[in-house]
Design a protein around this motif. Structure first.
Motif, PDB file in Angstrom:
ATOM      1  N   ARG A 102     -11.255  -4.440   1.709  1.00  0.00           N
ATOM      2  CA  ARG A 102     -11.074  -3.216   1.076  1.00  0.00           C
ATOM      3  C   ARG A 102      -9.457  -2.632   0.892  1.00  0.00           C
ATOM      4  NH1 ARG A 102     -14.156   1.611   4.595  1.00  0.00           N
ATOM      5  NH2 ARG A 102     -13.414   2.747   3.045  1.00  0.00           N
ATOM      6  N   PRO A 103      -9.277  -1.812  -0.162  1.00  0.00           N
ATOM      7  CA  PRO A 103      -8.094  -1.239  -0.381  1.00  0.00           C
ATOM      8  C   PRO A 103      -7.588  -0.469   0.720  1.00  0.00           C
ATOM      9  CG  PRO A 103      -9.455  -0.098  -1.829  1.00  0.00           C
ATOM     10  CD  PRO A 103     -10.195  -1.329  -1.063  1.00  0.00           C
ATOM     11  N   LEU A 104      -6.166  -0.082   0.601  1.00  0.00           N
ATOM     12  CA  LEU A 104      -5.546   0.816   1.684  1.00  0.00           C
ATOM     13  C   LEU A 104      -5.351   2.117   0.803  1.00  0.00           C
ATOM     14  CD1 LEU A 104      -4.983   1.513   4.503  1.00  0.00           C
ATOM     15  CD2 LEU A 104      -2.628   0.403   3.972  1.00  0.00           C
ATOM     16  N   ASP A 105      -5.903   3.334   1.090  1.00  0.00           N
ATOM     17  CA  ASP A 105      -5.790   4.337   0.289  1.00  0.00           C
ATOM     18  C   ASP A 105      -4.579   5.150   0.620  1.00  0.00           C
ATOM     19  OD1 ASP A 105      -8.312   3.800  -1.241  1.00  0.00           O
ATOM     20  OD2 ASP A 105      -9.298   4.134   0.507  1.00  0.00           O
ATOM     21  N   TYR A 106      -4.357   5.210   2.161  1.00  0.00           N
ATOM     22  CA  TYR A 106      -3.514   6.371   2.556  1.00  0.00           C
ATOM     23  C   TYR A 106      -2.577   5.665   3.603  1.00  0.00           C
ATOM     24  CZ  TYR A 106      -6.050   9.839   0.047  1.00  0.00           C
ATOM     25  OH  TYR A 106      -6.626  10.733  -0.973  1.00  0.00           O
TER      26      TYR A 106
ATOM     27  N   ILE B   6       7.165  -0.338   5.697  1.00  0.00           N
ATOM     28  CA  ILE B   6       6.622   0.775   4.705  1.00  0.00           C
ATOM     29  C   ILE B   6       6.613  -0.010   3.297  1.00  0.00           C
ATOM     30  CG2 ILE B   6       6.895   2.978   3.547  1.00  0.00           C
ATOM     31  CD1 ILE B   6       7.435   4.252   6.068  1.00  0.00           C
ATOM     32  N   ASN B   7       7.832  -0.594   3.188  1.00  0.00           N
ATOM     33  CA  ASN B   7       7.905  -1.323   1.740  1.00  0.00           C
ATOM     34  C   ASN B   7       7.165  -2.382   1.673  1.00  0.00           C
ATOM     35  OD1 ASN B   7       9.809   0.298   0.173  1.00  0.00           O
ATOM     36  ND2 ASN B   7      11.472  -0.833   1.131  1.00  0.00           N
ATOM     37  N   GLU B   8       6.899  -3.185   2.730  1.00  0.00           N
ATOM     38  CA  GLU B   8       5.796  -4.074   2.545  1.00  0.00           C
ATOM     39  C   GLU B   8       4.553  -3.712   2.395  1.00  0.00           C
ATOM     40  OE1 GLU B   8       5.296  -8.070   2.379  1.00  0.00           O
ATOM     41  OE2 GLU B   8       7.184  -7.089   2.524  1.00  0.00           O
TER      42      GLU B   8
ATOM     43  N   ARG C   6       1.742  -4.350  -1.085  1.00  0.00           N
ATOM     44  CA  ARG C   6       0.738  -5.037  -0.974  1.00  0.00           C
ATOM     45  C   ARG C   6      -0.398  -4.321  -1.348  1.00  0.00           C
ATOM     46  NH1 ARG C   6       0.526  -9.892   2.874  1.00  0.00           N
ATOM     47  NH2 ARG C   6       2.704 -10.576   3.460  1.00  0.00           N
ATOM     48  N   TYR C   7      -0.083  -3.006  -1.190  1.00  0.00           N
ATOM     49  CA  TYR C   7      -1.151  -1.919  -1.576  1.00  0.00           C
ATOM     50  C   TYR C   7      -0.699  -1.132  -2.704  1.00  0.00           C
ATOM     51  CZ  TYR C   7      -3.114  -4.108   2.686  1.00  0.00           C
ATOM     52  OH  TYR C   7      -3.536  -5.191   3.651  1.00  0.00           O
TER      53      TYR C   7
END
Length: 401
Positions: free
Chosen positions: A70-74, A88-90, A94-95
């Motif tokens: 699944r994507p990461l939305d938030y 956070i930057n990583e 990635r998402y």
């Protein structure tokens, strides 16, 4: 290889336990540390905070496993300190469709740390409500607990508080996640106390403000960014926080801290401890300031009602380890304590004046005596003075009629 814990039907711990650190923030001795992050699988997927850069690889593997394609939305950022925000930057890389939810001040700090979410940033304020599907969350500002950008996120649906650095603890969890999976009271309470008093201790008023905010809502889980998650006996931990935040002693007892060069001041400390115990005081702890890291002594000072400082005179001043402890007490705003003072010196004992001067600069500190002055080694007269000092400490514990 992943290492995650399922917490509820749709909430997962994706953090990392790291046994390598021996100093937290380059200062506090620790036996490792846990970096906690959480993923919610609702109609939208939500990550609550990230981890320190040193454990980012394991964290990303944990997230990938839980998301299962699944994507990461938030990403909800409750706290921007690097041990929780370095990845956070990583995550942004990635998402690429992710949106970051945080305070205005947190965005400023992101820029300062070289993080640019661009138009993927959603600013929230206290009381805002945000929905992810079945779950609705709201936000409580928690400035100076213990950074100015901090917020806590409350899951209204599941009654879960994501508490940032509040309710945290030093130490690696070693397979456990929940406080009830540990012998917390006997083996972990000291590390929770040491974490709070040294990291957050200065900001008691701000902590009480946040406790008042969250006291009006039902809470089934407290999810901090370090240490175990609370799902049982929440009141026990909250009660500890109230004591620490209001600078009220947890226990009636005496913390004796000494600084000694050749053993004579140490002997005076042990004599004082013996006289206290003979007079019925069972709760006495004695520490050598030169051998014990100040963070442990600060935690004990927050714990006990009465303190006794004994210092040899060094360069016409307070012995440095004792002075450092007292300076830490002032910086951390410790108050509401009764304190006894003993000095030692061969030709010019002046440590007592230095200790009194520091104590008088603190809030609501009751100094119990003029310094007992030891000249090189404990004399018969000093024995009597230490006896009288023990009596005055015991007497000060009695309620005012």
């Amino acid at each position: 290889m992943h290492n995650v814990r399922k917490m509820t039907d749709d909430l997962y711990w994706v953090g990392v336990n790291d046994k390598k650190p021996r100093l937290f923030e380059g200062l506090y001795p620790v036996d490792g540390v846990s970096y906690n992050a959480y993923v919610l699988l609702d109609d939208k997927t939500v990550l609550f905070d990230t981890v320190d850069w040193s454990v980012t690889r394991q964290f990303l593997e944990n997230m990938e496993y839980v998301l299962n394609g699944r994507p990461l939305d938030y990403l909800v950022v409750n706290h921007m300190e690097p041990d929780h925000a370095a990845a956070i930057n990583e995550v942004l890389l990635r998402y690429p469709e992710i949106q970051i939810i945080a305070t205005k001040k947190a965005r400023l700090f992101m820029r300062q740390f070289g993080i640019d979410p661009g138009d993927r940033f959603i600013e929230v304020r206290e009381g805002d409500i945000f929905g992810f599907g079945n779950h609705e969350v709201t936000f409580a500002a928690a400035p100076m607990v213990h950074w100015p950008e901090v917020m806590m996120t409350y899951d209204i649906t599941a009654r879960i508080l994501f508490s940032a650095d509040a309710f945290g603890s030093f130490g690696s969890l070693d397979g456990a996640l929940f406080a009830d999976e540990l012998n917390f009271v006997e083996e972990w309470a000291g590390e929770a106390r040491r974490y709070y008093t040294n990291i957050v201790g200065k900001y008691g008023t701000q902590v009480m403000n946040v406790l008042k905010k969250v006291s009006s809502v039902p809470i089934d889980l407290i999810c901090p960014l370090h240490g175990p998650v609370w799902r049982e006996d929440l009141g026990w931990m909250i009660n500890k926080y109230i004591h620490w935040a209001t600078y009220e002693p947890e226990e009636t007892g005496v913390l004796i801290v000494y600084g000694s060069m050749y053993g004579n001041t140490a002997q005076a400390a042990q004599i004082l401890a013996s006289r206290l115990v003979e007079k019925g005081m069972k709760n006495v702890r004695v520490y050598d300031a030169g051998e014990t890291h100040s963070s442990y002594l600060i935690a004990e000072a927050f714990r006990y009602s009465h303190l006794a400082f004994l210092s040899v005179t060094h360069n016409l001043n307070v012995f440095l380890p004792v002075q450092t402890l007292m300076e830490d007490m002032k910086r951390l705003n410790l108050q509401n304590r009764a304190v006894a003072v003993v000095e030692n010196g061969t030709w010019a004992p002046t440590a007592g004046k230095g200790m009194i001067r520091m104590l008088e600069s603190m809030k609501q500190i009751k100094i119990l005596n003029k310094p007992v002055s030891v000249l090189s080694s404990v004399s018969d007269a000093n024995n009597g003075e230490l006896e009288a000092l023990a009596e005055s400490i015991i007497e000060s514990m009695k309620p005012v009629q």
